[in-house]
Design a protein around this motif. Structure first.
Motif, PDB file in Angstrom:
ATOM      1  N   SER A  52      15.494 -36.669  -6.265  1.00 56.65           N
ATOM      2  CA  SER A  52      16.096 -35.532  -5.575  1.00 56.65           C
ATOM      3  C   SER A  52      17.595 -35.764  -5.415  1.00 56.65           C
ATOM      4  O   SER A  52      18.099 -36.854  -5.700  1.00 56.65           O
ATOM      5  CB  SER A  52      15.446 -35.334  -4.208  1.00 56.65           C
ATOM      6  N   GLY A  53      18.280 -34.736  -4.956  1.00 58.66           N
ATOM      7  CA  GLY A  53      19.700 -34.858  -4.687  1.00 58.66           C
ATOM      8  C   GLY A  53      20.607 -34.210  -5.713  1.00 58.66           C
ATOM      9  O   GLY A  53      21.824 -34.198  -5.561  1.00 58.66           O
ATOM     10  N   LEU A  80      21.357 -43.399  -6.530  1.00 56.52           N
ATOM     11  CA  LEU A  80      22.402 -43.398  -7.548  1.00 56.52           C
ATOM     12  C   LEU A  80      23.578 -42.615  -6.997  1.00 56.52           C
ATOM     13  O   LEU A  80      23.491 -41.401  -6.825  1.00 56.52           O
ATOM     14  CB  LEU A  80      21.906 -42.763  -8.854  1.00 56.52           C
ATOM     15  N   GLN A  81      24.644 -43.326  -6.677  1.00 51.81           N
ATOM     16  CA  GLN A  81      25.862 -42.691  -6.199  1.00 51.81           C
ATOM     17  C   GLN A  81      26.724 -42.359  -7.398  1.00 51.81           C
ATOM     18  O   GLN A  81      27.081 -43.250  -8.182  1.00 51.81           O
ATOM     19  CB  GLN A  81      26.625 -43.620  -5.249  1.00 51.81           C
ATOM     20  N   MET A  82      27.078 -41.091  -7.531  1.00 47.56           N
ATOM     21  CA  MET A  82      27.847 -40.628  -8.671  1.00 47.56           C
ATOM     22  C   MET A  82      29.155 -40.025  -8.184  1.00 47.56           C
ATOM     23  O   MET A  82      29.148 -39.030  -7.457  1.00 47.56           O
ATOM     24  CB  MET A  82      27.048 -39.594  -9.466  1.00 47.56           C
ATOM     25  N   GLY A  87      32.319 -47.788 -13.239  1.00 51.54           N
ATOM     26  CA  GLY A  87      33.447 -47.466 -12.375  1.00 51.54           C
ATOM     27  C   GLY A  87      33.284 -46.154 -11.625  1.00 51.54           C
ATOM     28  O   GLY A  87      34.063 -45.855 -10.718  1.00 51.54           O
ATOM     29  N   ARG A  88      32.284 -45.361 -11.998  1.00 50.08           N
ATOM     30  CA  ARG A  88      32.058 -44.074 -11.347  1.00 50.08           C
ATOM     31  C   ARG A  88      30.682 -43.991 -10.683  1.00 50.08           C
ATOM     32  O   ARG A  88      30.536 -43.343  -9.647  1.00 50.08           O
ATOM     33  CB  ARG A  88      32.190 -42.935 -12.360  1.00 50.08           C
ATOM     34  N   PHE A  89      29.689 -44.617 -11.274  1.00 49.05           N
ATOM     35  CA  PHE A  89      28.333 -44.602 -10.736  1.00 49.05           C
ATOM     36  C   PHE A  89      27.981 -45.971 -10.168  1.00 49.05           C
ATOM     37  O   PHE A  89      28.429 -47.003 -10.684  1.00 49.05           O
ATOM     38  CB  PHE A  89      27.314 -44.274 -11.837  1.00 49.05           C
TER      39      PHE A  89
END
Length: 131
Positions: free
Chosen positions: A7-8, A81-83, A66-68
């Motif tokens: 989700s998210g 998962l931070q994106m 560097g982004r995720f």
């Protein structure tokens, strides 16, 4: 039997951020290695990040480095998962997958877990990045 729910997802503009969650049920998540995958329209599914069962080994694909970032909270039976700094090329359906004792594969300068070793898959969540 382990079940995963991703989700998210949502729609964001270029440069925006999203945090995806992968929630497990039916079994404790702390014995599983987890991977996040992306499938863009008309393209093959690719792994973008992975984390081992203890959470002390993490890899991200070169295309999102560097982004995720990937993290997990075993007490909450969840992996995240931070994106950040999202680009239109990040558009796709994101899936989480779980496996026990998943092997690592080194390809060039990139290390990820072996996709064939994942045994349980979530249903996917759509991420759309507009320009």
């Amino acid at each position: 039997q382990l079940q995963l729910v991703a989700s998210g997802g949502g729609e964001v503009q270029t440069g925006g951020s999203l945090r995806l969650s992968c929630k497990a049920s039916g079994s404790a998540l702390d014995k599983y290695d987890i991977g996040w995958f992306r499938q863009a329209p008309g393209k093959e599914r690719v792994q973008v990040a992975c984390i081992n069962d203890y959470g002390n080994i993490k890899y991200v694909a070169r295309i999102v480095k560097g982004r995720f970032s990937i993290s997990r909270d075993n007490a909450e039976n969840s992996v995240f998962l931070q994106m950040d700094s999202l680009k239109p090329d990040d558009t796709g359906v994101y899936y989480c997958a779980a496996g026990e004792a998943v092997r690592q594969r080194i390809t060039g300068i990139q290390t990820l877990f072996v996709e064939e070793d994942y045994t349980s898959w979530g249903q996917g969540t759509q991420v759309t990045v507009s320009s």
